[in-house]
Design a protein around this motif. Sequence first.
Motif, PDB file in Angstrom:
ATOM      1  N   ALA B 237       0.834  -1.196   0.000  1.00  0.00           N
ATOM      2  CA  ALA B 237       0.000   0.000   0.000  1.00  0.00           C
ATOM      3  C   ALA B 237       0.877   1.257   0.000  1.00  0.00           C
ATOM      4  O   ALA B 237       0.571   2.238  -0.681  1.00  0.00           O
ATOM      5  CB  ALA B 237      -0.929   0.000   1.203  1.00  0.00           C
ATOM      6  N   ALA B 238       1.996   1.198   0.763  1.00  0.00           N
ATOM      7  CA  ALA B 238       2.905   2.347   0.805  1.00  0.00           C
ATOM      8  C   ALA B 238       3.492   2.597  -0.582  1.00  0.00           C
ATOM      9  O   ALA B 238       3.577   3.737  -1.043  1.00  0.00           O
ATOM     10  CB  ALA B 238       4.018   2.113   1.818  1.00  0.00           C
ATOM     11  N   PHE B 241       0.899   4.134  -2.652  1.00  0.00           N
ATOM     12  CA  PHE B 241       0.742   5.533  -2.266  1.00  0.00           C
ATOM     13  C   PHE B 241       1.821   6.404  -2.901  1.00  0.00           C
ATOM     14  O   PHE B 241       1.578   7.544  -3.288  1.00  0.00           O
ATOM     15  CB  PHE B 241       0.800   5.656  -0.740  1.00  0.00           C
ATOM     16  CG  PHE B 241       0.643   7.058  -0.241  1.00  0.00           C
ATOM     17  CD1 PHE B 241      -0.589   7.687  -0.263  1.00  0.00           C
ATOM     18  CD2 PHE B 241       1.732   7.762   0.246  1.00  0.00           C
ATOM     19  CE1 PHE B 241      -0.734   8.983   0.182  1.00  0.00           C
ATOM     20  CE2 PHE B 241       1.591   9.053   0.698  1.00  0.00           C
ATOM     21  CZ  PHE B 241       0.352   9.667   0.662  1.00  0.00           C
ATOM     22  N   LEU B 242       3.036   5.869  -3.017  1.00  0.00           N
ATOM     23  CA  LEU B 242       4.135   6.634  -3.606  1.00  0.00           C
ATOM     24  C   LEU B 242       4.091   6.607  -5.135  1.00  0.00           C
ATOM     25  O   LEU B 242       4.973   7.145  -5.794  1.00  0.00           O
ATOM     26  CB  LEU B 242       5.477   6.069  -3.125  1.00  0.00           C
ATOM     27  CG  LEU B 242       5.793   6.289  -1.647  1.00  0.00           C
ATOM     28  CD1 LEU B 242       7.028   5.509  -1.248  1.00  0.00           C
ATOM     29  CD2 LEU B 242       5.984   7.766  -1.342  1.00  0.00           C
ATOM     30  N   LEU B 257      -5.550   6.154  -1.998  1.00  0.00           N
ATOM     31  CA  LEU B 257      -5.136   7.248  -1.117  1.00  0.00           C
ATOM     32  C   LEU B 257      -4.298   8.272  -1.876  1.00  0.00           C
ATOM     33  O   LEU B 257      -4.436   9.479  -1.666  1.00  0.00           O
ATOM     34  CB  LEU B 257      -4.316   6.699   0.050  1.00  0.00           C
ATOM     35  CG  LEU B 257      -5.092   6.313   1.286  1.00  0.00           C
ATOM     36  CD1 LEU B 257      -4.166   5.699   2.316  1.00  0.00           C
ATOM     37  CD2 LEU B 257      -5.761   7.544   1.874  1.00  0.00           C
ATOM     38  N   ARG B 261      -5.240  12.356  -2.264  1.00  0.00           N
ATOM     39  CA  ARG B 261      -4.475  13.348  -1.497  1.00  0.00           C
ATOM     40  C   ARG B 261      -4.886  14.784  -1.771  1.00  0.00           C
ATOM     41  O   ARG B 261      -5.000  15.602  -0.865  1.00  0.00           O
ATOM     42  CB  ARG B 261      -2.985  13.204  -1.811  1.00  0.00           C
ATOM     43  CG  ARG B 261      -2.255  12.441  -0.780  1.00  0.00           C
ATOM     44  CD  ARG B 261      -0.807  12.403  -1.126  1.00  0.00           C
ATOM     45  NE  ARG B 261      -0.131  13.606  -0.681  1.00  0.00           N
ATOM     46  CZ  ARG B 261       1.154  13.840  -0.902  1.00  0.00           C
ATOM     47  NH1 ARG B 261       1.870  12.976  -1.558  1.00  0.00           N
ATOM     48  NH2 ARG B 261       1.715  14.932  -0.457  1.00  0.00           N
ATOM     49  N   VAL B 271     -10.384  10.329   1.568  1.00  0.00           N
ATOM     50  CA  VAL B 271      -9.086  10.176   2.222  1.00  0.00           C
ATOM     51  C   VAL B 271      -9.154   9.183   3.371  1.00  0.00           C
ATOM     52  O   VAL B 271      -8.283   8.341   3.533  1.00  0.00           O
ATOM     53  CB  VAL B 271      -8.586  11.535   2.745  1.00  0.00           C
ATOM     54  CG1 VAL B 271      -7.242  11.377   3.406  1.00  0.00           C
ATOM     55  CG2 VAL B 271      -8.500  12.532   1.618  1.00  0.00           C
ATOM     56  N   THR B 272     -10.239   9.268   4.176  1.00  0.00           N
ATOM     57  CA  THR B 272     -10.276   8.452   5.391  1.00  0.00           C
ATOM     58  C   THR B 272     -10.584   6.982   5.111  1.00  0.00           C
ATOM     59  O   THR B 272      -9.965   6.104   5.704  1.00  0.00           O
ATOM     60  CB  THR B 272     -11.332   8.982   6.371  1.00  0.00           C
ATOM     61  OG1 THR B 272     -12.478   9.313   5.617  1.00  0.00           O
ATOM     62  CG2 THR B 272     -10.844  10.192   7.109  1.00  0.00           C
ATOM     63  N   GLY B 275      -7.780   4.305   3.900  1.00  0.00           N
ATOM     64  CA  GLY B 275      -6.793   4.094   4.958  1.00  0.00           C
ATOM     65  C   GLY B 275      -7.352   3.262   6.089  1.00  0.00           C
ATOM     66  O   GLY B 275      -6.681   2.388   6.637  1.00  0.00           O
TER      67      GLY B 275
END
Lengths: 336, 302
Positions: B237-238, B241-242, B257, B261, B271-272, B275
């Motif tokens: 997921a990270a 996200f990147l 996510l 942003r 957004v919430t 996550g």
Amino acid sequence: MLRFIFTRLSLVVPTFIGITLLVFVLIRLIPGDPIETMAGERGIDPVRHEQLRKEYGFDQPVLVQYGLYLSRLVHGDLGRSIVTHEPVISEFGTLFPATIELSVCAILFALCLGLPAGIIAAVRRNSIFDHGVMGISLTGYSMPIFWWGLLLILLFSVQLGWTPVSGRIAVQYFIEPVTGFLLVDALLAGDFGAFRSALSHLVLPMIVLGTVPLAVIARMTRSAMLEVLGEDYIRTARAKGLPHWRVIAIHALRNALIPVVTVIGLQVGVLFTGAILTETIFSWPGVGKWLIEGINRRDYPVLQGGTLLIGAIVMIVNLLVDVAYGLINPRIRHTR
Amino acid sequence: MTAEVLNTPVMSQPGAPPHPLSQFWSDFKANFGAVAGLVVIVVLVLLALLADIVAPHSPILTNNTVFLKPPFWQQGGSIAYPLGTDAIGRDILSRLIHGARLSLLIGIAVVSLSVVTGTILGLVAGFFRGVIEIAIMRLMDITLTLPSLLLAIVIVAILGPGLMNAMLAVAIVLLPHYVRIARAAVISEVSKDYVTAAKVAGAGRLRLMFKEVLPNCAAPLIVQATLGISTAILDAAALGFLGLGAQPPLPEWGTMLADAREFVLRAWWVVTLPGLAILVTVLAFNLLGDGLRDALDPKLKR
């Protein structure tokens, strides 16, 4: 003790050489001609191409290239950024203090909350407080911190307007960099407005980056304390009639701290992983954000040099933790 | 060590000992958190399997009449889009449900790849010792020295962004843990009598490795694998996200996510919610892993 340090050092050298090899090979694996990558979309004429190939040593056998790379490395030459043409090492040097400032504050935050929480949870085992601390810390441990950062921005910056959304300091302040740590530099310059601005920029990233270490420290402190509290010498201390807090704070805590110190040392790698994400969310001008930008711009020297430097730093910190551990705990020193 | 872990509960009770599995289950049941984790995971698996039936809308089709519609309980929301819509009019609930499918798939695929490769490498290192062992373990030490996400990023930078490459990168990052566990377990097992007995009986190396020793090293590997699923989901997921993991329009939670942003100021739900989905899933696997460890390792009981 000297022998202990030398054994550890002798383990570090091959690991470091391994990291250089790994980084060298990985960057080699990137498909495409490196000179053409450097030239970008404009292209390059064949004569200049050949000239550059010679200049960078790309016409040599791979092993020779690795040797050249190592020799440049020991001279402190990590190459130049393709985008800014600055030496990678000096870019790293200017950005690194920002990452350290953020990381140190995050660890302090984690310690200030995690240690007491862990101690109280252990002393009041199975109480509501204990269950609460354990539940919260498992949640913190499972937290996707990039989302956590966005949530905090949503609450504190957008809804409440308490903190700024991004950056290290408001634009109207200029602080002459002395140490590179803005909080320290602002105090040295006696500029309290700048100090407050820097602090308000720091709070949210600090919480975000400190969350996972906080959870780990709380859990570790609790289990270390529980183990120590079951020891005979604690019973003896209690039987002597020492006050409750004295047994906890002096007799138990001292021994319980040993594993906790190690865990904190080992958080450096975790902290850096977090710094990449935290800096990206808060536009914090540190090395994590720099690396991500390097990837997006296909700036491979930055990626290569940055990875190597960070690997080296993590390795050195782990070594120092090891040595410090040997210092505080003689049992470890003699078992090897 | 592992054999003791598995056998102690049986040996400690004289008379007719309960079957190890039933003993395990009664220990596991007593742990509220672990059971809660298991329940959440079962629900997620069901949602993932039935995503096409359960999800009210397509996760990818856009509808340009409904931008950034809030959830139904807020003013302007409608029950047709229970959790609202994103910036190009896709139903968030449907994307989250299909995202569960992706995330579980990522977790299971990454960990399977990592466990299988890691176990084989660990078995080889533990059995053959010498140069092979040193080479494997040094390589793993180097991999462990680099911060996990950084290594994953470097690998993705080389292979190119995308879900498959991100999964491969995370699998490589997780590898050293399994190699270490498998090797340590093998080394403590090979000197035991049952292995010698099998050797005397003429068992070959492969049989010794996979039929005799491996089953007795399984407990710590199972625990680490469960905890590894949560790490894999989080790391993937990270990367998403990147912008280095799953690419849009795939409904991967981290990628969602990243898309959301820029709408932090206008639409809290985009957004919430993704996550929250990541957090709940990762937490469930961590709870399950902790519960498994406690139930499989009697030393931690009491």
